[in-house]
Every structure is written in C-alpha cells, then in structure tokens.
Design an enzyme around this catalytic site. Structure first.
Site, PDB file in Angstrom:
ATOM      1  N   GLY A 114       0.834  -1.189   0.000  1.00 24.72           N
ATOM      2  CA  GLY A 114       0.000   0.000   0.000  1.00 24.72           C
ATOM      3  C   GLY A 114       0.869   1.238   0.000  1.00 24.72           C
ATOM      4  O   GLY A 114       1.825   1.333   0.772  1.00 24.72           O
ATOM      5  N   HIS A 438      15.775 -24.106  46.160  1.00 28.40           N
ATOM      6  CA  HIS A 438      17.194 -24.439  46.238  1.00 28.40           C
ATOM      7  C   HIS A 438      17.412 -25.869  45.769  1.00 28.40           C
ATOM      8  O   HIS A 438      16.737 -26.783  46.245  1.00 28.40           O
ATOM      9  CB  HIS A 438      17.707 -24.290  47.667  1.00 28.40           C
ATOM     10  CG  HIS A 438      19.145 -24.689  47.825  1.00 28.40           C
ATOM     11  ND1 HIS A 438      20.179 -23.866  47.439  1.00 28.40           N
ATOM     12  CD2 HIS A 438      19.707 -25.836  48.301  1.00 28.40           C
ATOM     13  CE1 HIS A 438      21.326 -24.480  47.681  1.00 28.40           C
ATOM     14  NE2 HIS A 438      21.064 -25.672  48.202  1.00 28.40           N
TER      15      HIS A 438
END
Length: 458
Positions: A114, A438
C-alpha cells in the site's frame, strides 16, 4: 474509493488491530505484500529460535567432557531436514491466517503493498482505500552496508540464512549485533567454520560489563575478529573473498557463504509518505507522539517502524494498547510502557531490562552496582558455569532496581524475575523477602540482591 473503519499496513504486530476490532463490528482492511504474520513469524524470532534450540543442544554436547561424559558417535545435524521442518512449520502457521480472515465478514485481506497518495488515502493494487483510522506497522528490513563489490553477490541476510538448506563449510558473518551472532552461532554449532567480522564491539547496546563478558566468553568458542573493517568483497567460483583491515593491518579471508547482519532500516521508503503530512526522523523512522499518533490526524504508527523498540513483544504491547484505548475504552490515552526486556539467544545467552550503567552515568542518576557470578551458587557449580553473571543497578534512595543484566544459561528466563519486580514497582527488599527454590537459577539473582544490600548498608 472504498472506505473502512480501520486500515492496517503490516501483518506482524499490526494483527492486534485486525481480528480484535473486527469482532466488535468494525470493518477492517489488512494490507500485507509478504507472507502473513510479519517478520517474527516468517523470517525472524520464531524460525530462528527453532533453529537455535537444536544448536544449543549440540553446543552443550560439545562440552560434555567437562562433566565426565563420553557421548559416543558423530554429533551431526541433518541440516536440510531441519530447515525444511522449520520452514514448513512457520509456513503452515502463516497460511492458517488466511482462512480465518476469509471466514470473517468484517475483514478484507489485500495481499499487496500500500502506498499513500494523500493523507488517509492508500493505493492498493490500483484501488484507492481510506479509513477512519489508519495504522502503520510496516516494520523494518535488513540494512545493507555500502561495501565495494558486495552488491550483486549471493550474500545472505537473515531471511536467506533461515531458509538455506545446505550447510556451508566456511561462513563469514559481517556484524556484531544479535541477528548475526544468533544465526552465526547456530551455523557454527551445526558445523560451519564461522568467522565473525565485527567493526567495533559485539552487542554494543548492552551494559558495558555484559559486552566485556560476552566478548570474552563468546570468543573462547568462536572465531571473532573485533575492530575489523571489510573494505572489499569479491565472489568468484562459489567463494567469497573479503579484503579487511584491523589494528594489525590488512588481511584477506575466504568463505563459501557470507551473512550480512549490520542493522536494519525502516520500510517507510516503500509507503510514499512524501504525499502526506506524516513526518519521519533523520533515519527514516516515523515520528509519533505519546499517543502513537503520527503528524497526520487519524494515522497511527507502532512497532519497528517508529524506531523506539525493535521486539515483537513491544509491538504486541503497542498494538494491544491501541486496541484497548481506541476501541474498548474509547479514550485518547498516552502509552505508558512498563519495563521492556530483551534477550540475545546465543551461547551464552544475554538478557536485560532497564538502564545500562552507561545510561545512568550519562543521565547523572545515582546508583550502586552489584554483580554475582553463576559459579557462586549451587546450580552454577552443578553447571560448571564460567564467565556468567547477574548484574543489578540499584537506586540508593528508593532501593528500586534501575537495570538488570544477565549473561549465562537461561538468561532469557531468569530476567523475568526482575521484569516482574520492576513492573510492580518493587524494591530490593521485595526481592529478598521471597523464598527461593534451592538449588535453582533464581538464587543467583537473589545473591546479587544480597550483595546490593550489603553495599547499601555500608
């Protein structure tokens, strides 16, 4: 002239203004001269990560002996089948968009470019279209340097590198940004002898410690030539011949493939903006205000083409903001960006959010810096991590994170801890109140926060 409620140029992030408003009853025209889905889906982040992931597996396998592992047999890639699988997957995803548009009576799809003929009037395949609002999301394309002899040779940009089905024996990469590094790393992991020709520094927009750390880590595994200027390119009998110059003088290098990844340029020159009042800056990016409005009333622009952020996640945010404000809330609102992160999917990975130390110094913002290596954590020890760390920049007054920078395993995931904290306007104490699994990678971020707290308590 055909009139719509909405006209969208570009089907990447622009899709945020296509289907959602169509479901509210708005008539939408979508213009896309290439494959639907934009750069990210077809020739960017999605296919590249589908290629990089198996490259990471190979890179880890090459380091297996460090973990007392003997992985027998040749570690090779069926490159042709890999590329064909990736291409078929992204093509199928792109092709699936067309039937959805065809079934929607409020969407008209124009597979053409366009060009503006005047304000709010676009010529598309001989037709004139207009709309109450026009949204430009036409993106960027590779910028090709003016190197003598380069034009006319079969060099690759990222587009060709993601579709090539034969693995070159010797790949030359011009550029030290994330596109060249990601694709060059992948080709190297698959078996191409790869050389990176970098004019200045690698990933030069990152924090200075990340740049230093990345160059050190990456150069251990890859052939990197920093401070190199490519003066001339020749292509003869299937071989690229490059004449280069660095601090030590002139040298030449050869390869059977050349990837040029020296930056991008906006696609504004394809839009004929000179026929409108839409202004661009000196680099060609469209100027927008805090509402993402251009200098032409009723015309908006967002994504790469405005030159602010160059990520699919940022253009998605902008598109969703425009849809929500203009078509749901129906209010003229200023765009308010939360912290925008990014990542580089090399080996090692790099990720960041917020300001770099260089930016804080330039802006005169007070800060403290804390760096924690991966190796000073249980999971870092398990991974035998080297040259990997988390760096945080903290305001002494507010104790908020000003910037976070990571180089190492899963950096693109780990950074989200800081993204969330900064988005929620949290402080160092909020980061330290959490209980962390952990041993897991986020403990490295927590340990950086602990170091920052120690610095601040002195």
């Amino acid at each position: 002239m055909k009139k719509y409620d909405i006209l969208v140029i570009g089907s990447g992030g622009g899709t945020k203004l296509v289907t959602p408003p169509s479901k509210l009853g708005y008539k939408v025209a979508i213009l896309e001269k290439d494959r639907l889905g934009g750069t990210c889906l077809n020739r960017g982040c999605i296919p590249s990560k589908m290629i990089i992931y198996p490259a990471e597996i190979l890179a880890l396998a090459k380091d297996a002996s460090r973990f007392q592992l003997d992985i027998p047999g040749p570690r090779k890639v069926d490159f042709k089948t890999l590329i064909e699988r990736v291409s078929a997957t992204v093509d199928a995803d792109s092709d699936s968009i067309i039937p959805a548009y065809e079934k929607n009576p409020n969407i008209d799809y124009y597979p053409y470019e366009g060009r503006f003929v005047e304000n709010k009037v676009v010529r598309v395949n001989g037709e004139l279209l207009t709309a109450d609002r026009i949204f430009i999301a036409a993106g960027c394309r590779p910028s090709i340097p003016d190197i003598p002899g380069l034009a006319g040779t079969p060099y690759m940009t990222s587009r060709e590198a993601l579709r090539r089905t034969d693995l070159p024996d010797r790949l030359l990469v011009i550029g030290g940004g994330y596109i060249g590094l990601e694709l060059g790393f992948a080709y190297s992991a698959f078996g191409s002898k790869t050389t990176f020709l970098v004019r200045n520094r690698m990933i030069s927009h990152e924090d200075k410690d990340i740049i230093d750390g990345f160059e050190k880590a990456f150069s251990k595994k890859e052939d990197v030539r920093l401070g190199t200027n490519v003066k001339k390119v020749e292509y003869k009998k299937g071989i690229f011949h490059l004449e280069c110059e660095d601090a030590n003088g002139a040298f030449s290098i050869e390869g059977d493939a050349l990837l040029v990844a020296t930056g991008i340029k906006p696609n504004t020159d394809w839009l004929d903006l000179q026929n409108t009042s839409i202004q661009t800056n000196e680099k060609g990016y469209i100027k927008t205000n805090e509402y993402l409005e251009t200098t032409s009333p009723g015309v908006y622009a967002f994504g790469d083409i405005i030159g602010k952020y160059f990520f699919r996640h940022s253009v998605n945010f902008e598109g969703e903001f425009l849809f929500q404000s203009l078509y749901v809330d129906k209010e003229r609102k200023q765009v308010d960006y939360p912290p925008v992160p990014h990542a580089v999917f090399t080996h090692p990975q790099v990720a960041a959010v917020g300001k770099t130390e260089q930016q804080l110094i330039k802006e005169g913002i007070e800060y403290i810096s804390a760096i924690n290596p991966y190796s000073s954590s249980a999971t870092g020890m398990a991974r035998l991590s080297e040259d990997q760390f988390v760096k945080i920049l903290v305001s002494p007054k507010t104790r908020k994170i000003l910037g976070a920078h990571i180089i190492g395993d899963e950096a693109s995931n780990l950074i989200h801890l800081f993204v969330l904290l900064m988005t929620m306007d949290g402080t160092l104490e909020d980061l330290l109140r959490m209980i962390y699994v952990h041993p897991a990678l986020p403990e490295i971020a927590r340990n950086a926060a602990r170091k920052a707290r120690e610095i601040l308590s002195v």
